[in-house]
Design an enzyme around this catalytic site. Structure first.
Site, PDB file in Angstrom:
ATOM      1  N   LYS A 153      41.715  18.454  57.387  1.00 49.42           N
ATOM      2  CA  LYS A 153      42.924  17.658  57.462  1.00 49.42           C
ATOM      3  C   LYS A 153      43.568  17.605  56.085  1.00 49.42           C
ATOM      4  O   LYS A 153      43.077  16.932  55.189  1.00 49.42           O
ATOM      5  CB  LYS A 153      42.583  16.250  57.956  1.00 49.42           C
ATOM      6  CG  LYS A 153      43.661  15.692  58.838  1.00 49.42           C
ATOM      7  CD  LYS A 153      43.164  14.494  59.593  1.00 49.42           C
ATOM      8  CE  LYS A 153      44.310  13.934  60.420  1.00 49.42           C
ATOM      9  NZ  LYS A 153      43.958  12.690  61.066  1.00 49.42           N
ATOM     10  N   TRP A 209      46.598  19.257  60.372  1.00 45.34           N
ATOM     11  CA  TRP A 209      45.363  20.000  60.620  1.00 45.34           C
ATOM     12  C   TRP A 209      45.489  21.458  60.235  1.00 45.34           C
ATOM     13  O   TRP A 209      46.526  22.089  60.465  1.00 45.34           O
ATOM     14  CB  TRP A 209      45.019  19.953  62.100  1.00 45.34           C
ATOM     15  CG  TRP A 209      44.534  18.615  62.543  1.00 45.34           C
ATOM     16  CD1 TRP A 209      44.482  17.472  61.811  1.00 45.34           C
ATOM     17  CD2 TRP A 209      44.047  18.302  63.828  1.00 45.34           C
ATOM     18  NE1 TRP A 209      43.981  16.456  62.560  1.00 45.34           N
ATOM     19  CE2 TRP A 209      43.709  16.930  63.814  1.00 45.34           C
ATOM     20  CE3 TRP A 209      43.850  19.020  64.994  1.00 45.34           C
ATOM     21  CZ2 TRP A 209      43.190  16.282  64.919  1.00 45.34           C
ATOM     22  CZ3 TRP A 209      43.341  18.388  66.094  1.00 45.34           C
ATOM     23  CH2 TRP A 209      43.006  17.027  66.063  1.00 45.34           C
ATOM     24  N   THR A 218      21.228  20.934  74.322  1.00 50.72           N
ATOM     25  CA  THR A 218      22.237  21.327  73.338  1.00 50.72           C
ATOM     26  C   THR A 218      21.526  21.531  71.993  1.00 50.72           C
ATOM     27  O   THR A 218      20.398  21.071  71.808  1.00 50.72           O
ATOM     28  CB  THR A 218      23.297  20.224  73.166  1.00 50.72           C
ATOM     29  OG1 THR A 218      22.612  19.038  72.726  1.00 50.72           O
ATOM     30  CG2 THR A 218      24.003  19.913  74.467  1.00 50.72           C
ATOM     31  N   GLU A 227      26.909  22.327  78.238  1.00 52.16           N
ATOM     32  CA  GLU A 227      27.269  21.319  79.234  1.00 52.16           C
ATOM     33  C   GLU A 227      28.087  21.908  80.379  1.00 52.16           C
ATOM     34  O   GLU A 227      28.398  21.235  81.349  1.00 52.16           O
ATOM     35  CB  GLU A 227      28.086  20.191  78.573  1.00 52.16           C
ATOM     36  CG  GLU A 227      27.286  19.288  77.651  1.00 52.16           C
ATOM     37  CD  GLU A 227      27.216  19.786  76.208  1.00 52.16           C
ATOM     38  OE1 GLU A 227      27.375  21.006  75.987  1.00 52.16           O
ATOM     39  OE2 GLU A 227      26.996  18.951  75.309  1.00 52.16           O
TER      40      GLU A 227
HETATM   41  P1  AMP Z   1      26.585  25.748  72.923  1.00 48.85           P
HETATM   42  O1  AMP Z   1      26.509  24.572  73.810  1.00 48.85           O
HETATM   43  O2  AMP Z   1      25.464  25.826  71.945  1.00 48.85           O
HETATM   44  O3  AMP Z   1      26.727  27.003  73.704  1.00 48.85           O
HETATM   45  O4  AMP Z   1      27.878  25.603  72.022  1.00 48.85           O
HETATM   46  C1  AMP Z   1      29.132  25.399  72.596  1.00 48.85           C
HETATM   47  C2  AMP Z   1      30.173  25.390  71.538  1.00 48.85           C
HETATM   48  O5  AMP Z   1      30.260  26.668  70.902  1.00 48.85           O
HETATM   49  C3  AMP Z   1      31.564  25.145  72.071  1.00 48.85           C
HETATM   50  O6  AMP Z   1      31.813  23.795  72.314  1.00 48.85           O
HETATM   51  C4  AMP Z   1      32.406  25.726  70.949  1.00 48.85           C
HETATM   52  O7  AMP Z   1      32.515  24.829  69.870  1.00 48.85           O
HETATM   53  C5  AMP Z   1      31.595  26.911  70.495  1.00 48.85           C
HETATM   54  N1  AMP Z   1      32.088  28.131  71.141  1.00 48.85           N
HETATM   55  C6  AMP Z   1      31.594  28.763  72.210  1.00 48.85           C
HETATM   56  N2  AMP Z   1      32.306  29.872  72.481  1.00 48.85           N
HETATM   57  C7  AMP Z   1      33.286  29.937  71.560  1.00 48.85           C
HETATM   58  C8  AMP Z   1      34.378  30.837  71.299  1.00 48.85           C
HETATM   59  N3  AMP Z   1      34.575  31.932  72.024  1.00 48.85           N
HETATM   60  N4  AMP Z   1      35.201  30.541  70.281  1.00 48.85           N
HETATM   61  C9  AMP Z   1      35.022  29.449  69.515  1.00 48.85           C
HETATM   62  N5  AMP Z   1      34.013  28.574  69.695  1.00 48.85           N
HETATM   63  C10 AMP Z   1      33.154  28.812  70.708  1.00 48.85           C
END
Ligand code: AMP
Length: 570
Positions: A444, A449, A192, A337
Site C-alpha cells: 500500500k 495498492w 491448508t 478450501e
Molecule cells: P493452497 O490452498 O495451498 O492451494 O493455496 C491457495 C492459494 O494459492 C490461493 O488462495 C492463492 O493465493 C494462491 N494461488 C493459487 N493459484 C494461483 C494462481 N494461479 N495465481 C496466483 N495465486 C494463486
C-alpha cells in the site's frame, strides 16, 4: 405447500468408489506407471489398482478402522498412494493426505487434530515418522509402504514399530464389494499450509469430490481425456493433486507418477519415456524443467499441455512453454478450501477471434470460473465491485466443492454464504479473474495498492532473473514502497539500475520498485509458494534509499502516473 413432482431417475449416490470402479471396469487395461522410491519403474493398470484398493480396504477393516475414521498418508506421487486414496474412502473412512514438507511440529499438530487412526508412509519418511510418533500417541499404527524385505533393508534403524503395507495387503483377497455410502459422507481431509496460525482442515465429501472431478475434466477446465497420459507433478499430499487422481479415473487417462525426484532431468526423462501428453504443477517446478530442457538442448516430443497454478504463472514462463516448446499452458487458480479448482484461463470462441496478443493477455490471467463455482469481488463495505478489470477487491467464492466450515471448528468462515478466499483480485468484462495479491501481501503506497504479482512478473521476464519476489518496505512518505528481491540465474549478471530501468513503460511509474536486493535463494512454503511473511521478516530492517532521502524521493506527486481507480477495499 404442494408436494413437488419428483423426477423419476435413479438415486445413485456420487461416491469416490464409483470412480475407481468405473476406471477398472471400462479402462481396465489402461496403465498406471510409477517411479518408485525402490528405484525402479512399476507398472500396472486401473483394474489392478482397484483390486489392491479393495485389499487395502479389507486390511484396514481387519485392523478395526471404522467408517468416518481418518487414515493419514505421508507419501510421494505413486501407485500405493493412489490405492490409499481409494481404499479407505471406498468403505467410508477418510483419506487424510499430509504434507511432509511442513514443519514436524505442524505435521504432529495435523495428525493429532485429524485424529488419524493409522498413517501410511513412504519409506523415505522413516526419520520423520520416528520424530512424529512420540508426539502422536493416538495413532494406532504406522504402515510402511513397502514389503518386508524393503523394510528390513531400509528401516532397520527405525525406533517406531511399523507394519508392512504389502504384508497387510497379501493377507486379503480383494473380493470386496464397495458399500453404498451416503454421498454427503466425508471423503478426504486436506489441511491448508498454515502460513498464519495452525493449519486448518478442509473436509471434502464424496459428492464434492465427484462433482469436482466432473468439473475438472470439462474441456474448458483441465480438459483431461482418455487420450492423455498424465503426469501430475503437483503432489498428491497437496489438495488431492488438483483432483487428477479422480479426473483420470473418470476419463480413463493413463497416469504417470514421478515419485520423489522432481528435478528437471528426472521429469523430462519420465515424460519422454512414457509419452506423457499432459502435466500439472506449480511454477517453481516448471522453472527447473525449463532450465534443464534449455541447457540440455532438448525438446518435448509428446507433451502437449500443462496446467500451471498454485502461484501466479509468470507470463514469461507461459510464453516460453508455448512459443519455444509448443506446449499449451493452462493457467489455473484455486485453493485447498475449493478442492481446489476455481478458475482456468481457457478462451471462448468469441475471445479466440481476437488478435493473438489480446488472447495472450487474457490467458495470462487466472481465468474464468468452471460451472459449479461462482465468484465476486467486494470492497471494504462488502459491496460488489465492478467487473472492469481495474477495481481490486476481496475475492469471495461459493459452490458445491467450496468449504462450508473448517474441520472441528464451530464458527463459520462464510460471509453472507460466500467463502472469503483471502485473495485480492480484479475481474474483467470477460469474467476473467486476475489475482493481484494475497490480502496480507498487498503493498500500500500512499494509500493506493500495488500488485506485487505484477511487479514480480516483469522481473521474471528479464533474462538474468531466475526468481523474484516483491514485498512492502516501510517508507516515511508513502507508508510502504515496493522492494524487489531477486535470485539471479547462474552465470548471469544484472545490476540494480538495469533492473529498475527494465520496468520503464511496463508498469505505472509509481509501481516501479524503489530498490532491488539480490539473494541466493528465496524462502518457499511447503507447497512451493513464495514465503512472503518470512521474506518480510528477513528484510524488516531494510532501509530503502528513497526512505533515506525523502526530500529526494524519486517518486513525487507530479511524477506519479494517475493511480488506478481503486476503491481500496482495505
Ligand atoms: P493452497 O490452498 O495451498 O492451494 O493455496 C491457495 C492459494 O494459492 C490461493 O488462495 C492463492 O493465493 C494462491 N494461488 C493459487 N493459484 C494461483 C494462481 N494461479 N495465481 C496466483 N495465486 C494463486
Amino acid at each position: 405447500m404442494t408436494t413437488p413432482l419428483l423426477g423419476q431417475m435413479m438415486d445413485v449416490p456420487l461416491t469416490v468408489s464409483s470412480l475407481i470402479a468405473h476406471a477398472a471396469r471400462h479402462f481396465g487395461d489402461t496403465e498406471i506407471v510409477s517411479r518408485r522410491i525402490e528405484g525402479d519403474v512399476h507398472r500396472y493398470t486401473w483394474r489392478d489398482c482397484e483390486r489392491r484398493a479393495k485389499q487395502l480396504a479389507q486390511a484396514l477393516i481387519a485392523l478395526g478402522v471404522q467408517p468416518g475414521e481418518r487414515v493419514g498418508t505421508l507419501a510421494w506421487n505413486g501407485y500405493r498412494h493412489l490405492e490409499a486414496y481409494y481404499g479407505p474412502t471406498g468403505f467410508g473412512a477418510v483419506c487424510h493426505t499430509i504434507n511432509p514438507r511442513l514443519f514436524p511440529e505442524q505435521i504432529a499438530f495435523i495428525i493429532n487434530h485429524a485424529d488419524d487412526s493409522y498413517v501410511l508412509f513412504d519409506m523415505t519418511f522413516a526419520p520423520l515418522v520416528d520424530g512424529l510418533a512420540p508426539h502422536c500417541p493416538k495413532v494406532r499404527g504406522w504402515i510402511a509402504l513397502g514389503d518386508e524385505a524393503c523394510i528390513a533393508e531400509h528401516l532397520s534403524s527405525m525406533k517406531t514399530p511399523v507394519l508392512s503395507y504389502e504384508t497387510l495387503l497379501a493377507a486379503q483377497d480383494g473380493e470386496y464389494t464397495w458399500p453404498q455410502l451416503d454421498e454427503r459422507a466425508a471423503s478426504y481431509l486436506c489441511y491448508t499450509s498454515g502460513t498464519t496460525g495452525n493449519p486448518k482442515g478442509a473436509l471434502y465429501s464424496h459428492r464434492s469430490t465427484v462433482l469436482h472431478a466432473y468439473g475438472a475434466s470439462l474441456p474448458d477446465a483441465m480438459g483431461l481425456s482418455g487420450r492423455d497420459a498424465v503426469l501430475p507433478v503437483v503432489p498428491m499430499f497437496h489438495v488431492n493433486a488438483w483432483g487428477i487422481p479422480h479426473a483420470t479415473a473418470l476419463t480413463g487417462a493413463k497416469l504417470v507418477f514421478p515419485g520423489k525426484d522432481l528435478d528437471g532431468k528426472s521429469l523430462f526423462e519420465l515424460m519422454e519415456a512414457e509419452r506423457v501428453t499432459y502435466s500439472a504443477g506449480v511454477p517453481t517446478v516448471w522453472l527447473g524443467l525449463l532450465n534443464y530442457v534449455k541447457e540440455a538442448g532438448q525438446r518435448f516430443s509428446t507433451l502437449q499441455r500443462t496446467v500451471i497454478g498454485g502461484s501466479a504463472c509468470p507470463p514469461a514462463m507461459l510464453r516460453t512453454f508455448e512459443d519455444v516448446y509448443n506446449v499449451e499452458v493452462i493457467h489455473a487458480w484455486g485453493m485447498t478450501e475449493m478442492s481446489p479448482l476455481g478458475t482456468l484461463a481457457k478462451l471462448t470462441w468469441e475471445q479466440s477471434q481476437r488478435p493473438p496478443e489480446a488472447q495472450r493477455k487474457l490467458r495470462e490471467k487466472q481465468g474464468h470460473v468452471i460451472y459449479g463455482v461462482d465468484m465476486k469481488i467486494v470492497g471494504e463495505d462488502g459491496r460488489d465491485l465492478p467487473w472492469d478489470g481495474v477495481a481490486f477487491g476481496d475475492l469471495h467464492v461459493r459452490g458445491p466443492w467450496v468449504i462450508d466450515r473448517y474441520f472441528r471448528k464451530d464458527d463459520s468462515p462464510l460471509i453472507n454464504g460466500w467463502f472469503p478466499t483471502g485473495d485480492v483480485a480484479t475481474i474483467d468484462r470477460d469474467g476473467f479473474l486476475q489475482i493481484t495479491d494475497r490480502s496480507k501481501d498487498v503493498i500500500k503506497s500512499g494509500g493506493e495498492w500495488i500488485s506485487s504479482i505484477d511487479i514480480e512478473n516483469v522481473a521474471i521476464a528479464h533474462p538474468a532473473v531466475a526468481e523474484a519476489a516483491c514485498i512492502a518496505c516501510s517508507h516515511p512518505k508513502w507508508t510502504e514502497r515496493p522492494l524487489l528481491v531477486v535470485v539471479r540465474r547462474p552465470d548471469m549478471n544484472v545490476a540494480r539500475d538495469e533492473l529498475i530501468a527494465f520496468y520503464d513503460g511496463k508498469v505505472a511509474k509509481w509501481w516501479i520498485p524503489d530498490d532491488v536486493a539480490f539473494v541466493d535463494e528465496l524462502p518457499h512454503t511447503a507447497t512451493g509458494k513464495l514465503q512472503k511473511l518470512k521474506l518480510r521478516e528477513l528484510f524488516r530492517d531494510y532501509v530503502l534509499p528513497s526512505a533515506l532521502a525523502v526530500d529526494n524521493c524519486p517518486l513525487t506527486d507530479e511524477e506519479t502516473d494517475k493511480p488506478r481507480a481503486n476503491p481500496a477495499p482495505r
